[in-house]
Design an enzyme around this catalytic site. Structure first.
Site, PDB file in Angstrom:
ATOM      1  N   TYR A   1      19.919  45.723  91.775  1.00 41.62           N
ATOM      2  CA  TYR A   1      18.807  46.231  92.592  1.00 41.62           C
ATOM      3  C   TYR A   1      17.477  45.590  92.202  1.00 41.62           C
ATOM      4  CZ  TYR A   1      21.432  50.097  94.691  1.00 41.62           C
ATOM      5  OH  TYR A   1      22.307  50.852  95.406  1.00 41.62           O
TER       6      TYR A   1
ATOM      7  N   LYS B   1      23.737  74.933  71.547  1.00 43.83           N
ATOM      8  CA  LYS B   1      23.175  75.224  72.876  1.00 43.83           C
ATOM      9  C   LYS B   1      23.486  74.064  73.834  1.00 43.83           C
ATOM     10  CE  LYS B   1      18.807  73.505  71.040  1.00 43.83           C
ATOM     11  NZ  LYS B   1      17.613  73.906  70.289  1.00 43.83           N
TER      12      LYS B   1
HETATM   13  C1  LIG Z   1      17.617  73.412  69.018  1.00 34.25           C
HETATM   14  C2  LIG Z   1      17.191  74.235  67.884  1.00 34.25           C
HETATM   15  C3  LIG Z   1      17.674  73.975  66.591  1.00 34.25           C
HETATM   16  C4  LIG Z   1      18.510  72.762  66.261  1.00 34.25           C
HETATM   17  O1  LIG Z   1      17.668  71.630  66.264  1.00 34.25           O
HETATM   18  P1  LIG Z   1      18.166  70.158  65.877  1.00 34.25           P
HETATM   19  O2  LIG Z   1      16.926  69.362  65.834  1.00 34.25           O
HETATM   20  O3  LIG Z   1      19.090  69.746  66.969  1.00 34.25           O
HETATM   21  O4  LIG Z   1      18.862  70.255  64.571  1.00 34.25           O
HETATM   22  C5  LIG Z   1      17.336  74.845  65.573  1.00 34.25           C
HETATM   23  N1  LIG Z   1      16.539  75.911  65.820  1.00 34.25           N
HETATM   24  C6  LIG Z   1      16.036  76.175  67.048  1.00 34.25           C
HETATM   25  C7  LIG Z   1      15.142  77.352  67.235  1.00 34.25           C
HETATM   26  C8  LIG Z   1      16.326  75.347  68.114  1.00 34.25           C
HETATM   27  O5  LIG Z   1      15.815  75.591  69.327  1.00 34.25           O
END
Ligand SMILES: *Cc1c(COP(=O)(O)O)cnc(C)c1O
Length: 387
Positions: free
Chosen positions: A274, A54
């Site tokens: 800054y 994702k």
């Molecule tokens: C993002 C996500 C994962 C992967 O999680 P990680 O901690 O990056 O391994 C797995 N299952 C769901 C439902 C997620 O939203």
């Protein structure tokens, strides 16, 4: 574990030429990515190892990452959004794609048209998918997402009872995966892990049998009890730390280097950056590099006092970040680094094997996931794979 040669050489001796107009370079090591997937695939012996990609594969490029994982043997992918899922479908017509957002209201045809499987997380979503399948005369596949205690998405226990009593809903589509998500897997000893697993057991037996999935990266490391039929690693594939308290077994995948724009001598007592927040307690040679918070190097990584701050590297030399991280620039203390190395146009590694994503985000009070997904919107990207 497979040895991957350090890609710090990749920028100084690039396998892909770095254009002269590149001010910062993000190198993504696909060989390390594939090795990480293979490691998790080995750990989760009996379970299928999917890939969670994702948010543009955690910021690293959906197309490149998906192709590399598929070539390594990954057949099932999870993305957050329909738009990501469509991009992924364009890469491969045969991989299995789940959409974690679930079913967007009124959008069922958009899933079906691209052979995408929504992770259905409510009676409403399930009813809408079932009705769509009925209209189409096809039992399309989808995941059922059960909530076992994270209270975000997924069917709460009471709705699982309603669903169990609704065979006319369940018969209209095919449940290809029964999934849930852990809230505290990054803390292996947290009692919530066992509690959620117990709830998953209790809920899933109420519904017709389907392959099950509970574990993200950290959940996979909790052992076979949590792996079920399919594991869903994300962060660990990209070299991020999946859980606290132990050495990270993953290979590092990303390296960020930026060019020195200027080097200057700052007198003792003068300040840098800054807010004049960093004051030099000795004559200091300062290098200003072409990378800032607009490139994803979080402003919270700034060093404004004498505390041990983040460090970059010029060759073997550690160069501490001093002063505030600004939008486009970071200032580093390069006193003591030979001028032959610390000069205009030279590259400074600010993220890599020696300063990891997690080192940086521990300082900034955030997590590797956030840094990764924000990295390099305007940084030149190089993908390296093998020798
Ligand atoms: C993002 C996500 C994962 C992967 O999680 P990680 O901690 O990056 O391994 C797995 N299952 C769901 C439902 C997620 O939203």
């Amino acid at each position: 574990m497979q040895h991957v040669p350090p890609i710090s050489d990749a920028v100084s001796h690039p396998r892909t030429a770095i254009p002269a107009d590149a001010r910062a370079v993000l190198t993504i090591n696909l060989e390390a990515l594939r090795a990480n997937w293979a490691t998790i695939n080995r750990i989760s012996a009996a379970a299928e190892c999917a890939g969670v990609i994702k948010a543009d594969a955690y910021g690293l490029g959906l197309e490149e990452i998906a192709t590399a994982l598929r070539d390594e043997g990954c057949k099932t992918f999870f993305v957050a959004t329909l738009a990501e899922a469509r991009r992924l479908r364009a890469i491969d017509p045969s991989i299995v794609i789940y959409v974690l957002d679930g079913l967007l209201l009124g959008a069922a045809a958009h899933y079906a048209g691209f052979d995408l499987r929504p992770c259905l997380g409510s009676i409403e979503e399930i009813s809408e998918w079932a009705e769509f399948c009925h209209q189409k005369g096809q039992r399309l596949r989808a995941a059922i997402h059960l909530d076992t205690g994270i209270n975000r998405l997924g069917l709460p226990a009471a709705d699982v009872d309603i669903l169990a009593a609704s065979p006319e809903l369940l018969s209209k589509f095919r449940c290809s995966l029964m999934m849930s998500h852990l809230a505290c897997a990054d803390e292996p000893a947290h009692p919530k892990n066992r509690a959620q697993r117990a709830m998953f057991e209790k809920l899933r037996v109420k519904l017709p049998p389907a392959p099950a999935s509970l574990a993200n990266s950290a959940g996979t490391f909790l052992g076979p009890d949590f792996q079920y039929d399919l594991v869903r690693p994300g962060i660990a594939l990209f070299g991020g730390r999946a859980f606290v308290g132990e050495a990270n077994p993953m290979q590092w995948v990303v390296e960020l280097k930026a060019r020195i724009l200027q080097v200057r001598d700052v007198a003792e007592g003068d300040s840098v950056g800054y807010g004049a927040s960093y004051r030099c307690d000795r004559p200091t040679r300062v290098a200003t590099i072409a990378c800032g918070y607009a490139d994803g190097f979080l402003r919270a990584i700034s060093r404004v006092d004498r505390s041990a701050g983040a460090v970059g590297f010029i060759g073997p030399h550690a160069v501490p970040v001093i002063g505030r991280v600004s939008m486009d620039l970071i200032t580093l203390d390069v006193t003591g680094v030979p001028a032959a190395l610390a000069h205009r146009g030279a590259w400074v590694e600010v993220l890599g094997s020696r300063t990891t994503i997690d080192d940086l985000t521990d300082r900034a009070g955030t997590i590797g996931y956030e840094l990764l997904t924000r990295l390099g919107r305007r940084v030149h990207r190089v993908y390296v794979d093998g020798a």
